[in-house]
Design a protein around this motif. Structure first.
Motif, PDB file in Angstrom:
ATOM      1  N   UNK A  97      10.760  81.043  80.065  1.00  0.00           N
ATOM      2  CA  UNK A  97      12.083  81.655  80.105  1.00  0.00           C
ATOM      3  C   UNK A  97      12.552  81.987  78.693  1.00  0.00           C
ATOM      4  N   UNK A 147      24.309  83.768  73.281  1.00  0.00           N
ATOM      5  CA  UNK A 147      25.177  83.288  74.354  1.00  0.00           C
ATOM      6  C   UNK A 147      24.359  82.834  75.552  1.00  0.00           C
ATOM      7  N   UNK A 169      23.836  78.870  77.388  1.00  0.00           N
ATOM      8  CA  UNK A 169      24.106  78.488  78.772  1.00  0.00           C
ATOM      9  C   UNK A 169      22.894  77.983  79.544  1.00  0.00           C
ATOM     10  N   UNK A 170      21.732  78.576  79.264  1.00  0.00           N
ATOM     11  CA  UNK A 170      20.607  78.316  80.159  1.00  0.00           C
ATOM     12  C   UNK A 170      19.728  77.134  79.806  1.00  0.00           C
ATOM     13  N   UNK A 193      18.110  73.819  79.496  1.00  0.00           N
ATOM     14  CA  UNK A 193      18.111  72.465  80.032  1.00  0.00           C
ATOM     15  C   UNK A 193      16.676  72.099  80.380  1.00  0.00           C
ATOM     16  N   UNK A 248      12.615  65.791  86.804  1.00  0.00           N
ATOM     17  CA  UNK A 248      12.614  65.387  88.215  1.00  0.00           C
ATOM     18  C   UNK A 248      13.965  64.852  88.686  1.00  0.00           C
ATOM     19  N   UNK A 249      14.409  63.717  88.107  1.00  0.00           N
ATOM     20  CA  UNK A 249      15.648  63.109  88.591  1.00  0.00           C
ATOM     21  C   UNK A 249      16.874  63.591  87.843  1.00  0.00           C
ATOM     22  N   UNK A 250      16.725  64.509  86.853  1.00  0.00           N
ATOM     23  CA  UNK A 250      17.885  64.998  86.112  1.00  0.00           C
ATOM     24  C   UNK A 250      17.560  66.295  85.389  1.00  0.00           C
ATOM     25  N   UNK A 251      18.551  67.166  85.348  1.00  0.00           N
ATOM     26  CA  UNK A 251      18.494  68.331  84.489  1.00  0.00           C
ATOM     27  C   UNK A 251      19.151  67.940  83.183  1.00  0.00           C
ATOM     28  N   UNK A 262      27.036  74.205  73.163  1.00  0.00           N
ATOM     29  CA  UNK A 262      28.050  74.924  73.943  1.00  0.00           C
ATOM     30  C   UNK A 262      29.382  74.170  73.976  1.00  0.00           C
ATOM     31  N   UNK A 263      29.321  72.854  74.154  1.00  0.00           N
ATOM     32  CA  UNK A 263      30.541  72.071  74.350  1.00  0.00           C
ATOM     33  C   UNK A 263      30.922  71.264  73.108  1.00  0.00           C
ATOM     34  N   UNK A 264      30.040  71.229  72.108  1.00  0.00           N
ATOM     35  CA  UNK A 264      30.355  70.494  70.887  1.00  0.00           C
ATOM     36  C   UNK A 264      30.089  69.008  70.998  1.00  0.00           C
ATOM     37  N   UNK A 312      25.782  65.803  76.509  1.00  0.00           N
ATOM     38  CA  UNK A 312      26.037  65.247  77.833  1.00  0.00           C
ATOM     39  C   UNK A 312      26.020  63.723  77.761  1.00  0.00           C
ATOM     40  N   UNK A 323      22.065  54.612  88.118  1.00  0.00           N
ATOM     41  CA  UNK A 323      20.788  54.976  87.503  1.00  0.00           C
ATOM     42  C   UNK A 323      20.060  53.690  87.126  1.00  0.00           C
ATOM     43  N   UNK A 370      15.460  55.146  84.220  1.00  0.00           N
ATOM     44  CA  UNK A 370      15.999  56.507  84.192  1.00  0.00           C
ATOM     45  C   UNK A 370      16.843  56.716  82.943  1.00  0.00           C
TER      46      UNK A 370
END
Lengths: 249, 249, 249, 249, 249, 249, 249, 249
Positions: free
Chosen positions: C5, C25, C29-30, C32, C36-39, C47-49, C52, C59, C63
């Motif tokens: 991608x 831009x 956004x895209x 990640x 399997x158990x998480x993106x 993007x958010x400064x 996550x 969990x 994990x």
């Protein structure tokens, strides 16, 4: 404001028993006027930077105009929320500067221009046609408090591309207010698109298990986006006020 | 099944007092076996196209194996839902064909290959990592009923582009199952992207005003998308079953 | 992040079919990673400064460490919330930079110093001894996001003078977080004392008609002070995050 | 629809920067018209196979006719739900093709014959006389979407033989909609009789612990039959729409 | 029973100041014994026709045996409800006539044969396997009170023909007790088949919007059949007791 | 009743394919008449011993009189509940035998004397003045079904001696109906005084946490007396009907 | 208490800048000691007439003993509520004057005799055996505050004569505390018998629609007797404290 | 009052079978008059020290005046609560001594001066303008019962200094009534300032999650101050009555 109280305080300052700073702070807190059915907090705009707002529901038109008369000597702008058309008509007949916004059920009386106070743009986004009144209440409040405000209406999550179309405008906002009824999903989606604080406003729009807006409220409090805080159902005024506080320089 | 009842019925058919068609219909409804703690509905797979599923919660491992033994002569596949690991261990020690799926807490015992029955793809989408067990229960159920099933996990609405990335797969689905906890917004967004039926499954994932999943449930029932119907909280099995019914040719 | 991608996108930019701005831009956004158990949303801090945050409840320790390993190459700081002592012990044994805060049930792993980002002081005020864990979660979160934070604990409204004693500190805050259980009255009183935004956090502390924190939550949403917005019950993390967003320059 | 947006897109296609396929998909999503109080989604019937429906509650007759005028050039059929008699009168005076169904509170304006789309019969079953308006809303919606629809009214579970009398018709249905208030038991019984999907619609009919339909809703979500999914209280439109989606070839 | 009180009363009768009738009535009401943690109502079987039942939950095994010892001189039969196996073991080790029914969690100690008192058959019908414990509690209570009792288990409404198969037995009952969890639909269907009083017992069996039995309870109170009255969730004892009262000659 | 259905059945009996007994039973269940908006169950009085009652709420006066006309050839007595004065006036103008009871909002049309059916006295006790309408509905229903009925009004628990004054009458009752709003305590006290079944009826009388009668309902379901079963809020009709069922010889 | 604060204040008084009266009042309000996890309000017994009570739930044994050590120099009596046996054991091992009341889960440490303060008798009445722990908490609290206290246990409303038997004692009380679970009817009945204030305490005793004590609470708030006020569910301490306040000379 | 009952009692006293003391006590309890729609409790003022109050809601003006006529021979003062203006007008036209207080919706008819009965001052404090009607109901009730009453209105917690300004008056009160809607925080703050009993009255003032006053009610029951007890929502009368009971010498 009770004059004897004021005199007593000023005397203390004059005689050096209270410092000027302390005197100022005390004044900022204690000043209000008792007109039987309400304590009017004249110095509130001094303390909070904005005059007390008149909540119109449950007050008669006479009580509203009575409070407005007491306030108009000392304030630049006066807001009345939740004013139905009948009361608004009476109030407007008494004050020629007052303007009634029927969709938001608000009276705005700007006596002197409100100086610009905000750091950036406050953007208001609403989900459906029926959420517009609440969104308008937020918009008028934030504008009355000296902010630049813009709005995008009717961009619910069932057609996500309508929302994505406004990405550019959304990116410009310093603070966002998102208004939604039904399943209350819009704030989560919007907050995921920005790195700015989002004030979520649930509305009572919907039926059945909407539960008068409780479902939208609870959904917003459970948002999987973390930059979201919530105000009471249909509380457009509170959202506008909070956004203005956040946006203050 | 009570033999005397059966004989009586067959006799009536034999003597022409009951037609063959009527006899078949009666058989389809009345056939079950009473083993004290349960009525086993042997002819159910005849009537409903799928055998009765064993709900494991509140049943002992002995009751579960007892029911399985009675069923295995007559069915191709047996499902046990809500089976905790302890019970599963006992059950698996007795039946070598049984497989335990720990995340979905399901036992699947396929005795003969289940023929493909579905018209198209059933796609399962879930919002967060914690929603996966419920999503897996739906997936295993739909697959056990002879459907082609695919899944996309962890694509919550706070990062809407993760979801949009899967647009192509989403477009291929004949039926969609969308699983979400917290604010339960995902089904609305997904349903807005397709012209196919969406089964929404609220989960009890969350805390505070999540209210054990009630918030997600109510949000889904208030969906602003109309191609959404909802099943009970955490009811992955029901969603898989309903999707299979819809997908049946 | 899916390399194909990424390559496809970069190729488009290289060949002039996509502008550099658009490419940036899109990347924001895209990006990640699917384990399997998480993106894992690697570009989120872009993007958010802020990266996550890992929500520890539900969990496994495996994990959690799995996600941490993927994140540590790209982030300055990693937070794990709602981590019980057992999981924390396993996590800490793997990462020597990780620190466990038992009262807040948080793991903080600071890999590089977080630069100061805030405009002013974030002040955290809590009502009772039992509200401290939630207040600490807010404190650690806001501090991890580069803010100066101070706190005043155990100043409930039943002894209003304890609160008034801290007026000076309260006046210095740019943003306030007020944490309270039981009747949830503290945010209204504090918000009445300042002209700054107040984030109210209800806690599940109490019994009987406390209803697991619902009473405090509803009381805060009904606040007679307008500079209050509310987050979910016990959501100290969300309050700290929202306050940091507001305080960002 | 914003022309500049459209032109920009078409130009990209013309110049080969966007493929024809991609262009078509983009068009399908982005097309809508902003008439101040509503975004009309013109291409919706292209994307979803059915035009957006006008929810009449909370809209003025002027707003309704305004939206209808914009839609009538592009759609074969227009539906207005929750339209009270006063609004309906005004709407009908403007459009001679519009028909008002008082019991269902719906306006149906068929401009061109709707082609048959369904695979089989949609059967609507309702429990009591008072549930008929909701059942009618479902019936008119499903019919407007090109389905063959039949109905059986007033066959509540307190006289189970009234229902069993219709077994033959029930067996013919491809999809069933079951409408009930009070204890909401009918969907469970009907779903037990068939191997087809059942959409359950709770109504607000009843008093006391009916709780405005919540009891019927919760009962249906707890159905001991698995081929049941549920829509919001009194949401006859949603049930009809969902059934049409399921029944689509 | 307080002896001085008794003596005082009898003396009044002896001296003619109180008539024999009045004395008897007074005795019937006032007689109880205070053993610190409980007032035992010895004359209750005289006044109500059945001794006070010991509610085992929240009482220690010692308190239970203490009360039983005081009662056994004066009663034919003693019931202990909600007794867990640990307590039951201790109680049974002390009283050889006591029998423990594990499924119903009841201890029954029959000291003398209970004479038959009922007018007709009490029939107990339950919906699912998990409802059996509550049904058994009702069965044992009604039998202990001298009634002929029969039962039909696992005849839920999702397979209505299983129920109709028992029509003959249902027609013979003088009073019916119907036990159901989930959607609580069974009492409505059964009550529609008979012209006898039906006592409905909701159980807490289910999950999600079952709400711990509230949904079944509310559904039963909204029954569209009028010959239904309801007792508390899981209150098998109360249903058995009420049915015995109704069945008394 | 559908004649062809009837003929078909009778023919089967005539030709010996159906026995007379079976024919009678079938007739008892299947007979009803479809007049578009209602299935009238003509043989109901045969099967249940009492004709179907017309629930007036949500039916027009025309629908009510339409149903009454169909019923009056076949029944001795017809009841209409929840009939407001406007509808009652229209109904009474059409049927000279009909009588309207304004307090109970009931229409009673006795065409032939109802034979006495009960074993003993049904006594109705109510707590406050405002509970009288519900109590009257119960009284009229039980009387219409052929029972001897008496009543004691306004004997709430805050003046317990008012109730104790009626002990003699209370002792004579075979079945008791106790009606109360507010805290709903009266049924517990009354049931403690008798060894007879008590039907408790909560009313919506009260305010604040009365919650529209839910508090009284829940209190009654939690009664510490065991000879109590409960009907829906304000359901005087159901209580009267249930009491008559219990009192039937 | 912070010494510098105290010194600063006393200096002001010494130098005449603060009057003695003002100084005293300020001291009364400001005095507390910060030991990290709690503000101890040393002067509280001066201001409120009773020391702060330690709420044991959610505090460790170490925190409890830490607070007790700080308090014991300045107070006559120290109470710890909601202390489980494990914590109590640790606390008692440290303070030989401390006594643990297992049923009320309270620790009472009387260091000096508490002087009698009350005007009259405080009488505690409870409905069932299971309500005794809450009643005991009220009793110990009122006694610790210097009141004469008496109690009557297990006199529920289902045997009203048990209660009437205690009329004489009831008449002697100056203040009454009535403790009840289940339907919560006892306070209404008791309050109807006296012309004294009644504090009602709902308990969480019961099951099903008891809703953890909400039903008893709501019933008490709806009491048809007016001399009743209510405290939180299971709040025996609060009831004892309030009764002592009322009884203070 | 039933004359035969009275004669029978007096005869017993005359003949020495009942002592004078016992006779008086019996009279105190049994006296009431039955006027069909109400039992008037004439001796109530003897037993409770205050006549029964007429709850106007749900009674006709005729019923109210009927009861007043029966009472006025025997009482010094008669109160009617919840009387709307229409009913009040009719009542006042009949009794010239009656006075209507429109804000409190109360009729007060003082026939003879009520003697002072209280030990000290009852102070009523209310939070907002809209809470005044409930506060007035409390004020009029307490005054009618012979107490000195004072009031402070509109001193909500969002401006805490308005409240602190009244500290002196607050310190003088023997009993306090605190009336508040919205978040219901005021009673906690006031109770923290005094060592006197506080009766808290939640009002239904507010919107959204105010839930008709439930939020204020629950907040008050969760008060972190212990000298607080609560009455039903909007129950100003009950608060005034309870305060008078507490204040009685």
């Amino acid at each position: 404001m009770d004059k004897t109280l004021l005199l007593k305080l000023l005397k203390s300052v004059a005689e050096g028993r209270v410092s000027a700073d302390d005197g100022a702070e005390k004044l900022q807190h204690m000043a209000f006027e008792d007109i039987t059915y309400a304590h009017i907090d004249h110095h509130r705009s001094l303390r909070k930077g904005f005059p007390e707002v008149i909540y119109g529901e449950g007050k008669t038109a006479e009580q509203i105009t009575g409070i407005m008369e007491k306030m108009m000597d000392q304030e630049n702008i006066i807001l009345v929320t939740r004013a139905d058309p009948q009361k608004a008509k009476i109030v407007l007949s008494r004050f020629h500067q007052a303007v009634y916004h029927a969709d938001a059920r608000m009276i705005v009386m700007e006596l002197n221009p409100v100086p610009a106070q905000g750091r950036g743009l406050i953007l208001i986004i609403s989900a459906g046609t029926s959420d517009i009144p609440v969104a308008q209440e937020a918009l008028l409040t934030a504008r009355a408090m000296g902010n630049e405000v813009d709005a995008v209406f009717d961009v619910g999550v069932s057609g996500i591309h309508r929302l994505l179309n406004h990405q550019e405008l959304i990116n410009q906002a310093a603070v966002l207010i998102v208004v939604a009824g039904m399943e209350g999903a819009l704030p989560s989606v919007v907050a995921g698109m920005v790195d700015r604080p989002v004030i979520a406003v649930p509305t009572s729009v919907g039926y059945g298990v909407n539960l008068g807006g409780l479902t939208a409220l609870f959904a917003m409090l459970n948002s999987c986006s973390s930059n979201v805080a919530v105000v009471n159902i249909d509380n457009g005024f509170g959202a506008g006020y909070m956004a203005a506080m956040i946006n203050r320089e």
